[in-house]
Scaffold this motif. Structure first.
Motif, short mmCIF file in Angstrom:
data_model
loop_
_atom_site.label_atom_id
_atom_site.label_comp_id
_atom_site.label_asym_id
_atom_site.label_seq_id
_atom_site.Cartn_x
_atom_site.Cartn_y
_atom_site.Cartn_z
N LEU A 281 0.86 -1.00 0.07
CA LEU A 281 -0.08 -0.06 -0.16
C LEU A 281 0.73 1.22 0.05
CD1 LEU A 281 -2.71 -1.02 2.71
CD2 LEU A 281 -2.89 -1.03 0.27
N ASN A 282 2.00 1.37 0.86
CA ASN A 282 2.73 2.49 0.98
C ASN A 282 4.27 2.16 1.09
OD1 ASN A 282 0.09 3.24 2.62
ND2 ASN A 282 0.97 4.96 1.45
N TYR A 283 5.21 3.17 1.11
CA TYR A 283 6.41 2.94 1.56
C TYR A 283 6.49 3.90 2.83
CZ TYR A 283 8.49 0.69 -2.81
OH TYR A 283 8.75 -0.22 -3.55
N GLY B 69 6.17 11.99 0.98
CA GLY B 69 5.10 12.65 -0.07
C GLY B 69 5.48 12.39 -1.67
N LEU B 70 6.69 11.79 -1.73
CA LEU B 70 7.06 11.29 -3.11
C LEU B 70 6.38 9.95 -3.46
CD1 LEU B 70 10.77 12.11 -3.39
CD2 LEU B 70 8.76 13.58 -4.12
N PHE B 71 6.38 9.46 -4.44
CA PHE B 71 5.95 8.00 -5.06
C PHE B 71 6.96 7.20 -5.48
CE2 PHE B 71 2.32 10.54 -4.86
CZ PHE B 71 1.39 9.54 -4.52
N TYR B 72 6.97 6.02 -5.16
CA TYR B 72 8.27 5.04 -5.50
C TYR B 72 7.46 3.74 -6.15
CZ TYR B 72 12.59 2.70 -5.08
OH TYR B 72 13.75 1.94 -5.47
N ASN B 73 7.70 3.37 -7.29
CA ASN B 73 7.02 2.10 -7.92
C ASN B 73 5.26 2.38 -7.69
OD1 ASN B 73 8.99 0.37 -8.22
ND2 ASN B 73 9.28 -0.27 -6.28
N GLY B 74 4.89 3.63 -7.71
CA GLY B 74 3.50 3.96 -7.79
C GLY B 74 2.85 3.88 -6.45
N LYS B 75 3.68 3.88 -5.50
CA LYS B 75 3.06 4.03 -4.01
C LYS B 75 3.73 5.12 -3.33
CE LYS B 75 1.41 -0.12 -5.08
NZ LYS B 75 -0.02 -0.27 -4.95
N GLU B 76 2.78 5.76 -2.34
CA GLU B 76 3.23 6.84 -1.82
C GLU B 76 4.29 6.56 -0.63
OE1 GLU B 76 1.39 10.83 0.34
OE2 GLU B 76 -0.11 9.12 0.12
N ILE B 77 5.22 7.48 -0.55
CA ILE B 77 5.97 7.30 0.60
C ILE B 77 5.66 8.13 1.70
CG2 ILE B 77 8.47 7.58 1.62
CD1 ILE B 77 9.15 7.41 -1.63
N ILE B 78 5.25 7.45 2.94
CA ILE B 78 4.91 8.28 3.83
C ILE B 78 5.85 8.21 5.09
CG2 ILE B 78 2.49 7.62 3.57
CD1 ILE B 78 2.35 5.40 5.70
N SER B 79 5.49 9.15 6.14
CA SER B 79 6.62 9.14 7.23
C SER B 79 6.20 8.06 8.09
CB SER B 79 6.33 10.57 7.88
OG SER B 79 5.09 10.76 8.76
N LEU B 80 7.33 7.88 9.11
CA LEU B 80 7.13 6.92 10.26
C LEU B 80 5.65 7.27 11.11
CD1 LEU B 80 7.84 4.43 11.80
CD2 LEU B 80 9.76 5.65 13.01
N ASP B 81 5.68 8.57 11.32
CA ASP B 81 4.59 9.00 12.22
C ASP B 81 3.34 8.90 11.74
OD1 ASP B 81 6.26 10.07 14.18
OD2 ASP B 81 6.17 12.00 13.37
N ASP B 82 3.21 8.88 10.09
CA ASP B 82 1.94 8.52 9.73
C ASP B 82 1.59 7.07 9.68
OD1 ASP B 82 1.42 11.16 8.64
OD2 ASP B 82 2.52 10.96 6.72
N LEU C 83 2.44 4.95 11.99
CA LEU C 83 2.15 4.79 13.45
C LEU C 83 0.76 4.87 13.47
CD1 LEU C 83 5.22 6.24 15.28
CD2 LEU C 83 4.47 3.75 15.57
N GLU C 84 0.16 6.05 12.88
CA GLU C 84 -1.37 6.08 12.95
C GLU C 84 -2.12 5.16 12.31
OE1 GLU C 84 -2.19 10.30 11.74
OE2 GLU C 84 -0.93 11.07 12.95
N ARG C 85 -1.64 4.63 11.42
CA ARG C 85 -2.28 3.54 10.53
C ARG C 85 -1.68 2.02 10.55
NH1 ARG C 85 -1.51 5.84 4.43
NH2 ARG C 85 -2.88 3.78 4.29
N GLN C 86 -0.99 1.82 11.52
CA GLN C 86 -0.27 0.34 11.72
C GLN C 86 -1.17 -0.65 11.62
OE1 GLN C 86 2.10 -0.45 15.05
NE2 GLN C 86 1.61 1.27 16.02
N GLN D 197 0.66 -4.51 7.58
CA GLN D 197 1.89 -4.95 8.38
C GLN D 197 3.14 -4.25 7.83
OE1 GLN D 197 2.94 -9.04 7.35
NE2 GLN D 197 2.25 -8.62 5.31
N LEU D 198 4.26 -4.10 8.31
CA LEU D 198 5.40 -3.43 8.08
C LEU D 198 6.48 -4.39 7.83
CD1 LEU D 198 6.66 -0.43 7.72
CD2 LEU D 198 7.31 -0.65 10.15
N LEU D 199 7.18 -4.24 6.46
CA LEU D 199 8.28 -4.87 6.04
C LEU D 199 9.49 -4.17 6.11
CD1 LEU D 199 9.03 -7.83 4.99
CD2 LEU D 199 8.54 -6.99 2.69
N VAL D 200 10.44 -4.58 6.82
CA VAL D 200 11.70 -3.72 6.77
C VAL D 200 12.50 -4.29 5.65
CG1 VAL D 200 13.74 -3.24 8.05
CG2 VAL D 200 11.62 -3.32 9.43
N ALA D 201 13.08 -3.21 4.67
CA ALA D 201 13.73 -3.80 3.52
C ALA D 201 14.80 -2.61 3.53
CB ALA D 201 12.92 -3.62 2.29
#
Length: 135
Positions: free
Chosen positions: A65-67, A76-89, A91-94, A98-102
């Motif tokens: 869904l996101n990076y 705020g940018l897009f990577y592979n067509g997915k929006e890059i969100i902040s860690l704070d954002d 946290l609000e949506r966790q 799920q989160l995959l560390v890459a």
């Protein structure tokens, strides 16, 4: 911290026998207790909008869904067509994904500690999913 993650990975391999090494390790270093197996059918955010994030996306792209990235220049940018969100954002949506560390192998331990201290409840690690480490 990154060396400790290398030890953690070795214990995960040894724990396949059911010896409980992971549990003992996580009691000593609680941050690593947030690392869980990846669930391939669940919505996912990839932590790290770089080379390893791209590799993870190629492996599991349909559920991404996101990076998530801590670099404010990427948010705020897009990577592979997915929006890059902040860690704070994230946290609000966790609870939504799920989160995959890459990240580069040498940064994973630090990232897990940062995520744990930020209040992340669980995450998976791309290299554990893909079975590739470059230590």
């Amino acid at each position: 911290v990154n060396l400790l993650f290398q030890v953690y990975v070795e214990m995960m391999h040894m724990d396949a026998s059911g010896a409980g090494y992971r549990d003992v390790f996580c009691q000593t270093i609680p941050a690593f207790a947030i690392v869980e197996p990846f669930k391939s059918t669940e919505p996912t955010a990839i932590f790290g909008a770089g080379d390893y994030g791209n590799r993870a996306f190629r492996k599991i792209g349909e559920n991404v869904l996101n990076y998530v990235d801590t670099n404010p220049e990427k948010v705020g940018l897009f990577y592979n067509g997915k929006e890059i969100i902040s860690l704070d954002d994230f946290l609000e949506r966790q609870k939504e994904m799920q989160l995959l560390v890459a990240l580069f192998d040498g940064k994973i331990g630090e990232a897990i500690l940062q995520l744990y201290e930020s209040g992340i409840q669980s995450c998976s690690v791309y290299q554990l999913l893909a079975g590739v480490f470059n230590y």
